[in-house]
Design a protein around this motif. Structure first.
Motif, mmCIF file in Angstrom:
data_model
loop_
_atom_site.group_PDB
_atom_site.id
_atom_site.type_symbol
_atom_site.label_atom_id
_atom_site.label_comp_id
_atom_site.label_asym_id
_atom_site.label_seq_id
_atom_site.Cartn_x
_atom_site.Cartn_y
_atom_site.Cartn_z
ATOM 1 N N ALA C 23 19.213 -7.504 43.642
ATOM 2 C CA ALA C 23 20.261 -8.439 44.067
ATOM 3 C C ALA C 23 20.596 -8.253 45.543
ATOM 4 O O ALA C 23 20.800 -9.224 46.273
ATOM 5 C CB ALA C 23 21.507 -8.248 43.202
ATOM 6 N N ALA C 26 17.844 -9.749 47.522
ATOM 7 C CA ALA C 26 17.909 -11.210 47.441
ATOM 8 C C ALA C 26 19.037 -11.760 48.306
ATOM 9 O O ALA C 26 18.856 -12.713 49.068
ATOM 10 C CB ALA C 26 18.106 -11.627 45.983
ATOM 11 N N VAL C 36 15.124 -17.702 48.075
ATOM 12 C CA VAL C 36 15.012 -16.510 47.241
ATOM 13 C C VAL C 36 15.076 -16.880 45.758
ATOM 14 O O VAL C 36 15.834 -17.769 45.363
ATOM 15 C CB VAL C 36 16.177 -15.529 47.524
ATOM 16 N N ILE C 37 14.293 -16.184 44.961
ATOM 17 C CA ILE C 37 14.464 -16.251 43.505
ATOM 18 C C ILE C 37 14.452 -14.827 42.972
ATOM 19 O O ILE C 37 13.631 -14.004 43.386
ATOM 20 C CB ILE C 37 13.340 -17.070 42.831
ATOM 21 N N GLN C 38 15.398 -14.546 42.114
ATOM 22 C CA GLN C 38 15.436 -13.230 41.490
ATOM 23 C C GLN C 38 15.396 -13.391 39.976
ATOM 24 O O GLN C 38 16.126 -14.191 39.405
ATOM 25 C CB GLN C 38 16.708 -12.483 41.892
ATOM 26 N N THR C 39 14.520 -12.640 39.340
ATOM 27 C CA THR C 39 14.518 -12.615 37.879
ATOM 28 C C THR C 39 14.545 -11.155 37.426
ATOM 29 O O THR C 39 14.190 -10.253 38.180
ATOM 30 C CB THR C 39 13.266 -13.312 37.296
ATOM 31 N N TYR C 42 15.120 -8.621 30.330
ATOM 32 C CA TYR C 42 16.302 -8.850 29.505
ATOM 33 C C TYR C 42 16.188 -8.250 28.124
ATOM 34 O O TYR C 42 15.118 -7.978 27.630
ATOM 35 C CB TYR C 42 16.548 -10.361 29.364
ATOM 36 N N GLY C 43 17.336 -8.099 27.492
ATOM 37 C CA GLY C 43 17.407 -7.839 26.057
ATOM 38 C C GLY C 43 16.863 -6.485 25.651
ATOM 39 O O GLY C 43 16.992 -5.501 26.375
ATOM 40 N N ALA C 44 16.254 -6.486 24.474
ATOM 41 C CA ALA C 44 15.797 -5.244 23.872
ATOM 42 C C ALA C 44 14.828 -4.514 24.806
ATOM 43 O O ALA C 44 14.816 -3.287 24.878
ATOM 44 C CB ALA C 44 15.128 -5.527 22.535
ATOM 45 N N TYR C 63 8.263 -22.531 44.511
ATOM 46 C CA TYR C 63 8.077 -23.316 43.287
ATOM 47 C C TYR C 63 7.975 -22.392 42.081
ATOM 48 O O TYR C 63 8.927 -22.220 41.341
ATOM 49 C CB TYR C 63 6.853 -24.219 43.429
ATOM 50 N N PHE C 64 6.838 -21.765 41.903
ATOM 51 C CA PHE C 64 6.675 -20.864 40.753
ATOM 52 C C PHE C 64 7.587 -19.652 40.927
ATOM 53 O O PHE C 64 7.611 -19.036 41.993
ATOM 54 C CB PHE C 64 5.209 -20.435 40.642
ATOM 55 N N MET C 65 8.352 -19.347 39.905
ATOM 56 C CA MET C 65 9.436 -18.382 40.080
ATOM 57 C C MET C 65 9.103 -16.960 39.656
ATOM 58 O O MET C 65 9.921 -16.060 39.782
ATOM 59 C CB MET C 65 10.691 -18.857 39.340
ATOM 60 N N LYS C 66 7.885 -16.770 39.148
ATOM 61 C CA LYS C 66 7.511 -15.414 38.728
ATOM 62 C C LYS C 66 6.587 -14.790 39.778
ATOM 63 O O LYS C 66 5.921 -15.496 40.520
ATOM 64 C CB LYS C 66 6.770 -15.482 37.388
ATOM 65 N N ASP C 68 3.523 -13.780 40.410
ATOM 66 C CA ASP C 68 2.152 -13.796 39.902
ATOM 67 C C ASP C 68 1.192 -13.089 40.853
ATOM 68 O O ASP C 68 0.126 -12.649 40.466
ATOM 69 C CB ASP C 68 1.676 -15.227 39.620
ATOM 70 N N LYS C 69 1.590 -13.001 42.137
ATOM 71 C CA LYS C 69 0.758 -12.286 43.111
ATOM 72 C C LYS C 69 1.647 -11.343 43.908
ATOM 73 O O LYS C 69 1.947 -11.608 45.082
ATOM 74 C CB LYS C 69 0.082 -13.280 44.066
#
Lengths: 277, 381, 176, 68
Positions: C23, C26, C36-39, C42-44, C63-66, C68-69
């Protein structure tokens, strides 16, 4: 201020109603409209929320605001109505199917939450509208169209359930005991918090025919005999008690209702939170 | 509440909550479920600060019912959930459509069916939003693909809901719900906020379900001088139950008509890339972001590719999809399900354009290279 | 080295403050008018111990938010390292914790004693600030000042000085 | 001596479903039942205007009015 009579709360356009001869629903509806009138309410102050079933059709005959919803969810709609406009008097009219069978979860949580609603639960021990099948209040051994040789399940005691779950006002009566019915409804509607009036109601067509007597008059006599006040009930032997049910007001307390608690807690935290944001 | 304004960096689900409050929502009832729970948590924090109420109901059946009740009492209301909870809301979603009670339901999709991969994204509820509830019904469903759009479409969802007296569903997914991105939150004065119609008749003549030429009723809130009767049973203009065949026919046809005649107002899409490209990718939600990257990458490779992004899922953008089918030599439909929208596009394919359904259901995002290899394969053939 | 788009993956275990570090990164980028995109995980998955933040910083539209590279991976646990070691390009820097991770000695692997330094600084929780300093040293796409400003904003006041010190240590000691 | 009020009991035959509850439970036997099951007020002088008949009528078919 205009005063209203019970007829101002009754929408007579759709009479005669759909209920069978000797059905108690009409009597409970009459007591409800009388209670509203005697409390000095106006039709616009009141929202009547109904579920599905014979008693679920009662909204057809009320002149208050009304919401007739899906089976078992009356209390959930009513919870939203009350929180959407807390000034409204919100009353749910539910059968035993709506209140404690398909809608049982909403019933216990409305009581636990102590939301300021009134539940008038007409208990005729079966699903009348769909042809007399057993519900969660049908007593053990009773015959219904889905328990032709007797019900293998015991029935819920609606009042005990409401009390245990936390309702502020819990009472039981019958249409035979019309004066007490009207007075209990007035108390319940006035009570802040969750209040429940269970009305043991005759269904001569189904439950009566299979378990008591098909005659409307006989069913009223049955209610007259079986419903006994607390003092008398306590003097009965266990065997006698098993043959009767107790009527009267069992719980009458003043635990703060949900919205009051919600406002209190949030105003407190609101001030504590100020500096953070 | 200290309302955020101007450039912000926040999570999708967070933007949804601020948008709902900006749109006028003052009641939320819901049951926590990943990946939507942040919406509940933030409503619990912020709604009391704007004199609203957050209520954690006992289940999703009750949540949806409470939302209907509060809206009928005149308070803009919403709920948020994910696939399994959305299934539980279906019965009362039908009730809200039939009784014309405005409300907003946010479905932050996850991988399914069942509890499957609860923390992973999916797009398996597209058809559930369309046909999940019972009976013949119209529905409005909006699908954001960025945090900014999540905000914008949440405001729009409330506006459409109030304007057309019907529930509106925001269909998003775990990725859009959880990712943080920058967005601009407008000044309140710059937001268009639509509120439901108010009655103009006299109290004596008032019929809550009477409509003018626009097919839209003016249902007063409970508690007003206009007595309102709302019934989930077949009802006439008075709102009271009425089981005549012609009443049933008239009501359901009007419910459809009030949406169908406003398709142009409701349906939104986005074209990305050259309008006359050889190959068109059709995508929505998170996957449309992958597709945009692919359009850019394709351009660098000298491939003629564009994107038709579906923003309004339902009513379906028939006209725009037909345009894509007529103009492109091939269409690739990329989605995180086994071709729910691809089938819908096939329905419109009178031009017999080759349609390639590119799917993924393992809880992972469709990545750019996946679409790119499909494009190269299609272009070779 | 100036890039149009940078993909950062900060991976390790819960409690290392990686989501917060993501954060800060970002928000610092936002303050420099970058996209900026932050992911996050989550969860278990995150409760099971694994924790991950992904940050994409770009001069233009993302565009693509993950990721990948990814260009840069911080691996503060063996699981984090193992998850990525074979799935990234050789240009991708993997900065791992020397104390807890056994490296395959990829070309762009860089080890540093994050845990040890954080403990020496007096609180193992400042590991994320040490890491931020190291990231900035190896990927100078942001101004140190904007990261420091966001650290001050995001952290409780009383822990700010120690974290700033940790940031300095990471920045100073990690060498490209 | 009790001075009786003037009481008027109306039975709406359109609404009455002939359940017999009014006549069965009238404390003063004001009613008798016709062959077709519709109740009739046959002893109005006995009425004490207790209202139990109209309150207990499940069909809103009885109106008891006290004329002053």
């Amino acid at each position: 201020m205009t005063t209203h009579t019970h007829k101002d709360f009754l929408d007579q356009r759709h009479l005669p109603h759909i209920w069978c001869p000797g059905c108690g629903d009409g009597i409970v509806l009459r007591a409800y409209t009388m209670a509203l009138a005697e409390l000095g309410l106006a039709p616009k102050d009141v929202v009547t929320v109904t579920g599905i079933g014979c008693w679920g059709k009662s909204d057809d005959y009320v002149a208050t605001h009304a919401l007739h919803g899906t089976h078992g969810r009356a209390l959930a709609y009513a919870t939203g109505v009350k929180l959407g406009n807390p000034d409204l008097t919100v009353v749910t009219l539910m059968g035993d199917g709506d209140a404690v069978t398909i809608g049982g979860n909403h019933f216990i949580h409305a009581a636990r939450r102590n939301i300021d609603l009134t539940a008038i639960v007409v208990n005729n021990y079966n699903y009348g509208m769909t042809g007399g099948q057993y519900s969660a209040t049908t007593p053990l051994n009773s015959k219904t169209t889905t328990s032709p040789l007797g019900n293998a399940e015991p029935g819920f005691d609606i009042c005990s359930l409401a009390e245990t779950a936390g309702a502020n006002f819990v009472a039981r009566t019958t249409p035979y005991h019309i004066v007490s019915l009207k007075n209990l409804l007035k108390q319940a509607i006035t009570k802040k918090g969750f209040s429940v009036v269970e009305v043991i109601t005759p269904c001569p067509t189904y439950f009566g025919r299979y378990n008591i007597n098909p005659s409307p008059v006989a069913n009223m006599h049955w209610l007259k005999e079986k419903g006994v006040p607390v003092a008398k009930y306590q003097q009965m032997t266990e065997e006698e008690q098993a043959q009767h049910f107790v009527i009267g007001a069992f719980v009458n307390k003043d635990r703060p209702d949900f919205y009051t608690m919600y406002q209190q807690i949030n105003s407190r935290n609101g001030t504590e939170r100020e500096g953070e944001r | 509440m200290n309302r955020p304004v101007g450039k912000q960096f926040m999570q999708g689900n967070e933007a949804c909550v601020f948008a709902a409050i900006d749109a006028g929502a003052r009641f939320y009832a819901g049951y926590p479920i990943t990946p939507s729970s942040e919406i509940a948590e933030l409503c619990a924090e912020f709604l009391p600060q704007v004199k609203g109420v957050f209520l954690q109901m006992e289940d999703e059946l009750g949540s949806m019912a409470a939302v209907i009740g509060a809206s009928a009492a005149g308070t803009k209301s919403f709920t948020a959930t994910s696939g399994p909870g959305f299934s539980l809301m279906q019965e009362n979603l039908g009730m809200a459509i039939y009784t014309e009670v405005p409300c907003v339901v946010v479905n932050v999709q996850r991988n399914g069916p069942s509890t499957a991969l609860a923390t992973r994204p999916g797009q398996g509820d597209v058809m559930q939003t369309r046909w999940g509830t019972h009976g013949d019904h119209p529905i409005i469903v909006l699908s954001p693909s960025s945090v900014q759009e999540y905000y914008d479409l949440t405001v729009r969802a409330f506006n459409l809901s109030e304007k057309y007296c019907t529930p509106v569903i925001i269909l998003t997914d775990e990725v859009i719900g959880h990712m943080k991105e920058d967005l601009v939150i407008p000044q309140l004065d710059d937001l268009e906020i639509i509120n439901r119609k108010v009655p103009t008749q006299s109290i004596e003549e008032y019929r809550p379900y009477q409509t003018g030429d626009d097919d839209i009723p003016a249902i007063a809130p409970f508690g007003s001088d206009y007595i309102v009767h709302i019934s989930s049973s077949c009802h006439d203009e008075t709102g009271f139950s009425n089981s005549k065949p012609q009443t049933a026919d008239k009501l359901v046809r009007r419910l459809h008509r009030k949406i169908d005649r406003n398709i142009e107002d409701i349906v939104q899409v986005e074209w990305f890339g050259a309008r006359n490209a050889d190959l068109c990718i059709i995508a929505y939600g998170a996957v449309s972001r992958t597709a945009k990257q692919v359009v850019v990458d394709a351009e660098e490779k000298g491939l003629s590719v564009n994107l038709l992004r579906i923003i309004t899922h339902w009513p379906f953008p028939d006209a725009q999809v037909k345009e894509a089918l007529n103009q492109a030599k091939a269409v690739i439909v990329a989605e995180m399900n086994l071709g729910q929208v691809a089938q819908e596009i096939q329905r419109l394919n009178s031009s017999h354009t080759p349609i390639y359904s590119l799917t993924r259901i393992d809880g992972e995002m469709i990545i750019p290279s996946q679409i790119m290899s499909k494009i190269e394969e299609v272009m070779r053939s | 080295m100036k890039k149009k788009q940078w993909q950062f993956i900060l991976a390790g275990t819960g409690g290392q403050g990686l989501i917060l570090a993501g954060a800060v990164l970002a928000k610092a980028a936002i303050s420099e008018a970058k996209k900026v995109i932050q992911t996050s995980s989550y969860g278990a998955q995150s409760r099971g111990g694994f924790s991950q933040a992904e940050v994409i910083i770009s001069d233009g539209e993302i565009y693509f938010m993950k990721c990948d590279k990814p260009n840069f991976i911080l691996a503060l646990s063996q699981a984090a390292y193992d998850k990525y070691k074979d799935n990234v390009t050789s240009e991708c820097i993997i900065l791992y914790d020397h104390d807890t991770v056994i490296s395959n000695k990829r070309m762009n692997d860089k080890g540093y004693s994050f845990n040890q330094r954080a403990i020496e600084l007096g609180n193992s929780k400042v590991i994320n600030s040490v890491a931020l300093g190291a990231i900035l040293k190896l990927c100078p796409i942001l101004e140190n000042e904007s990261v420091i400003r966001k650290l001050k904003e995001e952290l409780p006041e009383k822990v700010v000085p120690l974290n700033l010190e940790a940031f300095e240590v990471g920045y100073r000691e990690v060498t490209p | 001596m009790i001075i009786k009020e003037n009481v008027q009991i109306k039975i709406d035959e359109r609404l009455c479903k002939r359940c017999g509850i009014c006549s069965e439970f009238c404390p003063q036997n004001v009613f008798s039942v016709r062959n077709d099951g519709i109740p009739q007020v046959t002893a109005p002088e006995n009425c004490t205007s207790c209202h139990l008949c109209d309150w207990r009528c499940p069909d809103f078919a009885i109106t008891l009015e006290v004329i002053s």
